[in-house]
Write a protein that holds these residues in place. Structure first.
Motif, PDB file in Angstrom:
ATOM      1  N   GLY A  67     -24.092 -61.371  -5.900  1.00  0.00           N
ATOM      2  CA  GLY A  67     -23.156 -60.379  -5.391  1.00  0.00           C
ATOM      3  C   GLY A  67     -22.757 -59.376  -6.464  1.00  0.00           C
ATOM      4  O   GLY A  67     -22.083 -58.397  -6.181  1.00  0.00           O
ATOM      5  N   LYS A  68     -23.162 -59.659  -7.696  1.00  0.00           N
ATOM      6  CA  LYS A  68     -22.910 -58.755  -8.810  1.00  0.00           C
ATOM      7  C   LYS A  68     -24.245 -58.370  -9.441  1.00  0.00           C
ATOM      8  O   LYS A  68     -25.213 -59.104  -9.321  1.00  0.00           O
ATOM      9  N   VAL A  69     -24.270 -57.237 -10.112  1.00  0.00           N
ATOM     10  CA  VAL A  69     -25.411 -56.925 -10.959  1.00  0.00           C
ATOM     11  C   VAL A  69     -25.325 -57.950 -12.090  1.00  0.00           C
ATOM     12  O   VAL A  69     -24.279 -58.096 -12.726  1.00  0.00           O
ATOM     13  N   LEU A  70     -26.400 -58.676 -12.298  1.00  0.00           N
ATOM     14  CA  LEU A  70     -26.396 -59.755 -13.281  1.00  0.00           C
ATOM     15  C   LEU A  70     -27.371 -59.441 -14.408  1.00  0.00           C
ATOM     16  O   LEU A  70     -28.568 -59.234 -14.169  1.00  0.00           O
ATOM     17  N   VAL A  71     -26.843 -59.382 -15.620  1.00  0.00           N
ATOM     18  CA  VAL A  71     -27.639 -59.128 -16.816  1.00  0.00           C
ATOM     19  C   VAL A  71     -27.733 -60.445 -17.565  1.00  0.00           C
ATOM     20  O   VAL A  71     -26.726 -60.968 -18.043  1.00  0.00           O
ATOM     21  N   VAL A  72     -28.939 -61.007 -17.641  1.00  0.00           N
ATOM     22  CA  VAL A  72     -29.166 -62.285 -18.309  1.00  0.00           C
ATOM     23  C   VAL A  72     -29.981 -62.014 -19.566  1.00  0.00           C
ATOM     24  O   VAL A  72     -31.108 -61.537 -19.494  1.00  0.00           O
ATOM     25  N   ASN A  73     -29.390 -62.357 -20.698  1.00  0.00           N
ATOM     26  CA  ASN A  73     -30.015 -62.093 -21.993  1.00  0.00           C
ATOM     27  C   ASN A  73     -30.281 -63.415 -22.710  1.00  0.00           C
ATOM     28  O   ASN A  73     -29.355 -64.156 -23.009  1.00  0.00           O
ATOM     29  N   PHE A  74     -31.556 -63.692 -22.953  1.00  0.00           N
ATOM     30  CA  PHE A  74     -31.953 -64.874 -23.729  1.00  0.00           C
ATOM     31  C   PHE A  74     -31.941 -64.459 -25.197  1.00  0.00           C
ATOM     32  O   PHE A  74     -32.573 -63.462 -25.567  1.00  0.00           O
ATOM     33  N   ARG A  84     -28.688 -57.833 -33.474  1.00  0.00           N
ATOM     34  CA  ARG A  84     -28.474 -56.381 -33.446  1.00  0.00           C
ATOM     35  C   ARG A  84     -28.161 -55.902 -32.024  1.00  0.00           C
ATOM     36  O   ARG A  84     -27.443 -54.918 -31.835  1.00  0.00           O
ATOM     37  N   GLU A  85     -28.704 -56.578 -31.042  1.00  0.00           N
ATOM     38  CA  GLU A  85     -28.572 -56.161 -29.648  1.00  0.00           C
ATOM     39  C   GLU A  85     -27.227 -56.565 -29.030  1.00  0.00           C
ATOM     40  O   GLU A  85     -26.657 -55.827 -28.228  1.00  0.00           O
ATOM     41  N   ILE A  86     -26.706 -57.709 -29.386  1.00  0.00           N
ATOM     42  CA  ILE A  86     -25.527 -58.256 -28.713  1.00  0.00           C
ATOM     43  C   ILE A  86     -24.289 -57.358 -28.831  1.00  0.00           C
ATOM     44  O   ILE A  86     -23.564 -57.217 -27.845  1.00  0.00           O
ATOM     45  N   PRO A  87     -24.006 -56.717 -29.965  1.00  0.00           N
ATOM     46  CA  PRO A  87     -22.842 -55.816 -29.976  1.00  0.00           C
ATOM     47  C   PRO A  87     -22.943 -54.698 -28.930  1.00  0.00           C
ATOM     48  O   PRO A  87     -21.940 -54.319 -28.319  1.00  0.00           O
ATOM     49  N   GLU A  88     -24.139 -54.190 -28.691  1.00  0.00           N
ATOM     50  CA  GLU A  88     -24.315 -53.162 -27.664  1.00  0.00           C
ATOM     51  C   GLU A  88     -24.121 -53.754 -26.267  1.00  0.00           C
ATOM     52  O   GLU A  88     -23.511 -53.123 -25.401  1.00  0.00           O
ATOM     53  N   PHE A 103     -22.456 -60.118 -17.203  1.00  0.00           N
ATOM     54  CA  PHE A 103     -23.378 -60.402 -18.299  1.00  0.00           C
ATOM     55  C   PHE A 103     -23.330 -61.895 -18.573  1.00  0.00           C
ATOM     56  O   PHE A 103     -22.260 -62.505 -18.515  1.00  0.00           O
ATOM     57  N   VAL A 104     -24.488 -62.470 -18.908  1.00  0.00           N
ATOM     58  CA  VAL A 104     -24.573 -63.869 -19.318  1.00  0.00           C
ATOM     59  C   VAL A 104     -25.583 -63.952 -20.444  1.00  0.00           C
ATOM     60  O   VAL A 104     -26.705 -63.458 -20.320  1.00  0.00           O
ATOM     61  N   GLY A 105     -25.173 -64.555 -21.543  1.00  0.00           N
ATOM     62  CA  GLY A 105     -26.093 -64.792 -22.643  1.00  0.00           C
ATOM     63  C   GLY A 105     -26.558 -66.230 -22.598  1.00  0.00           C
ATOM     64  O   GLY A 105     -25.740 -67.134 -22.416  1.00  0.00           O
ATOM     65  N   ALA A 152     -33.290 -60.060 -18.400  1.00  0.00           N
ATOM     66  CA  ALA A 152     -33.609 -59.896 -16.982  1.00  0.00           C
ATOM     67  C   ALA A 152     -32.367 -59.338 -16.296  1.00  0.00           C
ATOM     68  O   ALA A 152     -31.254 -59.825 -16.525  1.00  0.00           O
ATOM     69  N   ILE A 153     -32.557 -58.314 -15.467  1.00  0.00           N
ATOM     70  CA  ILE A 153     -31.440 -57.720 -14.742  1.00  0.00           C
ATOM     71  C   ILE A 153     -31.704 -57.869 -13.248  1.00  0.00           C
ATOM     72  O   ILE A 153     -32.768 -57.485 -12.752  1.00  0.00           O
ATOM     73  N   PHE A 154     -30.715 -58.419 -12.553  1.00  0.00           N
ATOM     74  CA  PHE A 154     -30.797 -58.676 -11.117  1.00  0.00           C
ATOM     75  C   PHE A 154     -29.864 -57.729 -10.377  1.00  0.00           C
ATOM     76  O   PHE A 154     -28.780 -57.407 -10.864  1.00  0.00           O
ATOM     77  N   ASP A 155     -30.281 -57.324  -9.167  1.00  0.00           N
ATOM     78  CA  ASP A 155     -29.405 -56.487  -8.355  1.00  0.00           C
ATOM     79  C   ASP A 155     -28.350 -57.353  -7.675  1.00  0.00           C
ATOM     80  O   ASP A 155     -28.315 -58.577  -7.857  1.00  0.00           O
ATOM     81  N   ARG A 156     -27.495 -56.738  -6.890  1.00  0.00           N
ATOM     82  CA  ARG A 156     -26.384 -57.468  -6.264  1.00  0.00           C
ATOM     83  C   ARG A 156     -26.848 -58.449  -5.193  1.00  0.00           C
ATOM     84  O   ARG A 156     -26.095 -59.339  -4.799  1.00  0.00           O
ATOM     85  N   GLN A 157     -28.083 -58.326  -4.746  1.00  0.00           N
ATOM     86  CA  GLN A 157     -28.632 -59.265  -3.765  1.00  0.00           C
ATOM     87  C   GLN A 157     -29.357 -60.429  -4.452  1.00  0.00           C
ATOM     88  O   GLN A 157     -29.950 -61.270  -3.792  1.00  0.00           O
ATOM     89  N   GLY A 158     -29.356 -60.447  -5.763  1.00  0.00           N
ATOM     90  CA  GLY A 158     -30.015 -61.528  -6.504  1.00  0.00           C
ATOM     91  C   GLY A 158     -31.501 -61.311  -6.694  1.00  0.00           C
ATOM     92  O   GLY A 158     -32.216 -62.233  -7.065  1.00  0.00           O
ATOM     93  N   GLU A 159     -31.968 -60.087  -6.456  1.00  0.00           N
ATOM     94  CA  GLU A 159     -33.388 -59.797  -6.652  1.00  0.00           C
ATOM     95  C   GLU A 159     -33.607 -59.223  -8.044  1.00  0.00           C
ATOM     96  O   GLU A 159     -32.820 -58.395  -8.521  1.00  0.00           O
TER      97      GLU A 159
END
Length: 184
Positions: A67-74, A84-88, A103-105, A152-159
């Motif tokens: 239901g949210k835009v989900l940004v998953v960062n490994f 270097r990336e995480i502060p941004e 966001f989820v790390g 990986a970035i997911f849309d609000r529908q989980g795709e």
């Protein structure tokens, strides 16, 4: 001209014309976007199925953020590009704090290392802890070397909408999120 020589010449001219047509068509055909591999929108299901402990030890299911835009960062504390990336990522996360964005790390690391990093860097989003084997879920998304960082970035529908192996800069990240918030 002998019939055999003429037939060879006709075949050669036809082959050259076919090759020329192929090359001309290829040069005007739209090329796929560079950077991110093309993946099926449902290919991210294994990531959304993850259930991992956060830095405090409580299990968190990634599916809870549908239901949210989900940004998953490994990432990992031992990975210089990740650091270097995480502060941004943190800055963009703060800008979207009131939007349906999460966001989820996923730290491929030891819990103490992740906890210490989160405290020292005031990361505003959940950091989950995973063993190295968890990176296997990124293989089908173009990360066959199972390297870090991987986002990986997911849309609000989980795709699944976008994947990137390597660092993702602030402007590109924010642009991807804004585009997803504007759609649907």
């Amino acid at each position: 001209m002998k019939p055999i020589t003429r037939n060879i010449l006709i075949v050669a001219v036809a082959a050259i014309a076919a090759l020329g047509g192929y090359l001309a068509q290829r040069s005007i055909a739209p090329s796929p976007a560079t950077g991110a591999p093309q993946v099926a929108r449902d290919a991210g299901a294994p990531i959304l199925a993850l259930n991992l402990p956060d830095s405090k030890g409580a299990n968190q299911a990634l599916a809870q953020w549908r239901g949210k835009v989900l940004v998953v960062n490994f990432w990992a504390t031992w990975c210089p590009p990740c650091l270097r990336e995480i502060p941004e990522f943190s800055a963009v996360s703060r800008r979207f704090a009131d939007a349906p964005v999460q966001f989820v790390g996923i730290g491929i690391d030891q819990p103490d290392n992740v906890r210490k990093f989160a405290e020292e860097n005031k990361v505003p989003y959940p950091l989950l802890i995973a063993p190295l084997e968890t990176l296997a879920v990124t293989s089908a998304l173009g990360n066959s070397s199972q390297a870090l960082p991987f986002t990986a970035i997911f849309d609000r529908q989980g795709e699944l909408d976008f994947v990137k192996l390597g660092t993702l800069n602030e402007a590109e990240l924010e642009g991807k999120i804004r585009a997803l918030l504007a759609s649907r």
